[in-house]
Motif scaffolding. Structure first.
Motif, mmCIF file in Angstrom:
data_model
loop_
_atom_site.group_PDB
_atom_site.id
_atom_site.type_symbol
_atom_site.label_atom_id
_atom_site.label_comp_id
_atom_site.label_asym_id
_atom_site.label_seq_id
_atom_site.Cartn_x
_atom_site.Cartn_y
_atom_site.Cartn_z
ATOM 1 N N THR A 181 6.646 2.972 0.310
ATOM 2 C CA THR A 181 7.270 1.797 0.914
ATOM 3 C C THR A 181 6.256 0.987 1.713
ATOM 4 O OG1 THR A 181 9.382 2.978 1.077
ATOM 5 C CG2 THR A 181 9.135 0.996 2.420
ATOM 6 N N ILE A 182 5.458 1.667 2.532
ATOM 7 C CA ILE A 182 4.438 0.976 3.323
ATOM 8 C C ILE A 182 3.443 0.269 2.413
ATOM 9 C CG2 ILE A 182 2.467 1.335 4.872
ATOM 10 C CD1 ILE A 182 4.082 3.499 6.267
ATOM 11 N N ALA A 183 3.000 0.960 1.363
ATOM 12 C CA ALA A 183 2.029 0.369 0.436
ATOM 13 C C ALA A 183 2.622 -0.824 -0.299
ATOM 14 C CB ALA A 183 1.557 1.425 -0.564
ATOM 15 N N THR A 184 3.879 -0.722 -0.712
ATOM 16 C CA THR A 184 4.538 -1.813 -1.439
ATOM 17 C C THR A 184 4.682 -3.051 -0.563
ATOM 18 O OG1 THR A 184 5.780 -0.260 -2.832
ATOM 19 C CG2 THR A 184 6.635 -2.513 -2.665
ATOM 20 N N ILE A 185 5.120 -2.861 0.679
ATOM 21 C CA ILE A 185 5.286 -3.993 1.595
ATOM 22 C C ILE A 185 3.941 -4.652 1.881
ATOM 23 C CG2 ILE A 185 5.945 -4.661 3.950
ATOM 24 C CD1 ILE A 185 8.030 -2.392 3.853
ATOM 25 N N ALA A 186 2.926 -3.836 2.153
ATOM 26 C CA ALA A 186 1.597 -4.373 2.459
ATOM 27 C C ALA A 186 1.019 -5.124 1.268
ATOM 28 C CB ALA A 186 0.665 -3.242 2.878
ATOM 29 N N ARG A 187 1.259 -4.616 0.062
ATOM 30 C CA ARG A 187 0.701 -5.241 -1.143
ATOM 31 C C ARG A 187 1.426 -6.531 -1.518
ATOM 32 N NH1 ARG A 187 1.744 -1.500 -4.230
ATOM 33 N NH2 ARG A 187 3.517 -2.352 -5.386
ATOM 34 N N THR A 188 2.743 -6.532 -1.423
ATOM 35 C CA THR A 188 3.520 -7.682 -1.895
ATOM 36 C C THR A 188 3.767 -8.740 -0.826
ATOM 37 O OG1 THR A 188 5.605 -6.523 -1.411
ATOM 38 C CG2 THR A 188 4.686 -6.284 -3.637
ATOM 39 N N GLU A 189 3.760 -8.322 0.458
ATOM 40 C CA GLU A 189 4.094 -9.268 1.524
ATOM 41 C C GLU A 189 2.990 -9.440 2.563
ATOM 42 O OE1 GLU A 189 7.931 -8.177 3.202
ATOM 43 O OE2 GLU A 189 8.467 -7.188 1.313
ATOM 44 N N GLY A 190 1.973 -8.598 2.474
ATOM 45 C CA GLY A 190 0.899 -8.643 3.460
ATOM 46 C C GLY A 190 1.081 -7.576 4.528
ATOM 47 N N THR A 191 -0.016 -7.082 5.061
ATOM 48 C CA THR A 191 0.044 -5.994 6.037
ATOM 49 C C THR A 191 0.855 -6.359 7.278
ATOM 50 O OG1 THR A 191 -2.123 -5.219 5.283
ATOM 51 C CG2 THR A 191 -1.350 -4.418 7.428
ATOM 52 N N LEU A 192 0.734 -7.626 7.714
ATOM 53 C CA LEU A 192 1.440 -8.030 8.937
ATOM 54 C C LEU A 192 2.959 -7.998 8.776
ATOM 55 C CD1 LEU A 192 -0.768 -10.974 10.291
ATOM 56 C CD2 LEU A 192 -0.622 -8.620 11.132
ATOM 57 N N ALA A 193 3.441 -7.958 7.524
ATOM 58 C CA ALA A 193 4.884 -7.884 7.302
ATOM 59 C C ALA A 193 5.460 -6.587 7.869
ATOM 60 C CB ALA A 193 5.201 -7.983 5.811
ATOM 61 N N LEU A 194 4.613 -5.583 8.027
ATOM 62 C CA LEU A 194 5.064 -4.320 8.611
ATOM 63 C C LEU A 194 5.433 -4.481 10.082
ATOM 64 C CD1 LEU A 194 2.391 -2.008 6.957
ATOM 65 C CD2 LEU A 194 4.856 -1.957 6.491
ATOM 66 N N TRP A 195 4.936 -5.553 10.696
ATOM 67 C CA TRP A 195 5.263 -5.837 12.098
ATOM 68 C C TRP A 195 6.166 -7.063 12.217
ATOM 69 C CZ3 TRP A 195 0.710 -3.447 10.865
ATOM 70 C CH2 TRP A 195 0.368 -2.298 11.609
ATOM 71 N N ASN A 196 6.823 -7.456 11.140
ATOM 72 C CA ASN A 196 7.721 -8.608 11.195
ATOM 73 C C ASN A 196 8.916 -8.289 12.095
ATOM 74 O OD1 ASN A 196 8.315 -11.309 10.161
ATOM 75 N ND2 ASN A 196 10.129 -10.344 9.260
ATOM 76 N N GLY A 197 9.189 -9.165 13.048
ATOM 77 C CA GLY A 197 10.253 -8.918 14.011
ATOM 78 C C GLY A 197 9.770 -8.114 15.208
ATOM 79 N N PHE A 198 8.442 -8.163 15.479
ATOM 80 C CA PHE A 198 7.897 -7.331 16.560
ATOM 81 C C PHE A 198 8.451 -7.720 17.925
ATOM 82 C CE2 PHE A 198 4.850 -6.558 19.983
ATOM 83 C CZ PHE A 198 4.725 -5.181 19.884
ATOM 84 N N PHE A 199 8.570 -9.024 18.207
ATOM 85 C CA PHE A 199 8.997 -9.433 19.551
ATOM 86 C C PHE A 199 10.369 -8.870 19.909
ATOM 87 C CE2 PHE A 199 10.908 -12.238 22.692
ATOM 88 C CZ PHE A 199 9.919 -12.275 23.669
ATOM 89 N N PRO A 200 11.391 -9.051 19.062
ATOM 90 C CA PRO A 200 12.680 -8.439 19.420
ATOM 91 C C PRO A 200 12.626 -6.915 19.388
ATOM 92 C CG PRO A 200 12.790 -9.428 17.238
ATOM 93 C CD PRO A 200 11.511 -9.898 17.855
ATOM 94 N N TYR A 201 11.744 -6.355 18.539
ATOM 95 C CA TYR A 201 11.598 -4.902 18.498
ATOM 96 C C TYR A 201 11.057 -4.389 19.829
ATOM 97 C CZ TYR A 201 10.068 -0.253 16.923
ATOM 98 O OH TYR A 201 9.873 1.111 16.787
#
Length: 299
Positions: A252-272
């Motif tokens: 899952t991590i590899a798929t998200i990083a490859r298809t959406e970019g590594t920063l997508a793993l931190w999408n929604g960081f501020f509310p998180y």
């Protein structure tokens, strides 16, 4: 049986759970926003937006009350998760302290084990929470329409089987172990640090606030990729062939990083971080205050 601070073990578990629930009521809107922002990134045509813009658009389209979707599941999750995580950590820590002075490495290890145990116990409620928090953000035809956490639990069990509750358990447990180490252990360490460095005595509001926000920031940065992974795996639906897009944490991590970019793993960081830091502050504040009241009552 009381520990060195005069609080019996049963009271430690109970106050951890009550503090977790009270804290969650405060930060639940941040969690809803974080989950929705995080999962929105997986939708076709998604355009990255800031937290305030996203929150304003959500409030305009679905109403402010929509930020409290899944509140029942969130509170029930804390009954299992906060109670067992914080309660087990303090039990392990007090037991270890009988044999040697507790250092940071020992706190980190014990808190990580406690966090993993708590996550495994509460995973079914976590799946209900993720689904209920984001259901209203889906197209009408794709909404599951859960009426309550108990309705969600019953339908998931009946429609998908018990195994669906542990779909995404791997990243949830891994995240919880990191949360245990970086939140509970660092909070415990920061309490001593701020007492020594700025004279804020342990148990005071100032010490609790600084310690909790510091611990919350550290664990938010470290655990966000696992939160993203857990959300995707818990919310996913099979394709026409019955195949799920996400099958494991690394995939899952590899798929998200490859298809959406590594920063997508931190999408929604501020509310998180609002959820993590805010819940750390409010949970530990309520825990400390409830325990102080208990000590006064017991004399």
């Amino acid at each position: 049986m009381a520990s060195s601070d005069g609080v019996p073990r049963a009271v430690k578990f109970a106050t951890a759970g009550v503090g977790g629930v009270f804290g969650w009521v405060v930060v639940h809107p941040f969690n809803t926003a974080a989950v929705r922002m995080n999962l929105a990134a997986s939708q076709p045509g998604y355009q990255r937006t800031g937290f305030l813009s996203f929150a304003a658009r959500t409030a305009s389209e679905r109403g402010v009350r929509s930020f409290y979707d899944g509140l029942g599941a969130g509170c029930l999750r804390q009954v299992f998760y906060a109670t067992s995580r914080f309660g087990l950590f303090e039990t392990f820590r007090d037991a270890a302290a009988k044999y040697r002075e507790t250092d940071f490495a020992q706190r980190f290890t014990l808190a990580s084990v406690a966090g993993g145990c708590a996550a495994f116990i509460s995973c079914p409620v976590e799946v209900c929470l993720v689904r209920m928090s984001n259901d209203a953000a889906q197209p009408a035809a794709e909404q599951r329409g859960y009426k309550s956490v108990f309705d969600a639990f019953g339908r998931i069990m009946g429609e998908e089987g018990f195994g669906a509750f542990y779909r995404g358990s791997q990243p949830f447990v891994m995240r919880a172990m990191l949360v245990g180490g970086t939140q509970v252990a660092t909070y415990d360490q920061f309490k001593t640090f701020y007492q020594k460095q700025i004279g804020a005595k342990v148990g005071t509001l100032l010490n609790t606030f600084f310690s909790a926000m510091s611990a919350g920031l550290i664990y938010s940065v470290i655990t966000m990729p696992f939160e993203t992974t857990k959300n995707r795996m818990a919310f996913q639906k099979p394709d026409a062939a019955g195949k799920l897009p996400y099958t494991s944490t690394p995939q899952t991590i590899a798929t998200i990083a490859r298809t959406e970019g590594t920063l997508a793993l931190w999408n929604g960081f501020f509310p998180y971080y609002g959820r993590c830091g805010g819940h750390t502050v409010t949970m530990f504040f309520f825990v400390e205050e409830i325990r102080k009241t208990y000590r006064r009552y017991r004399g």
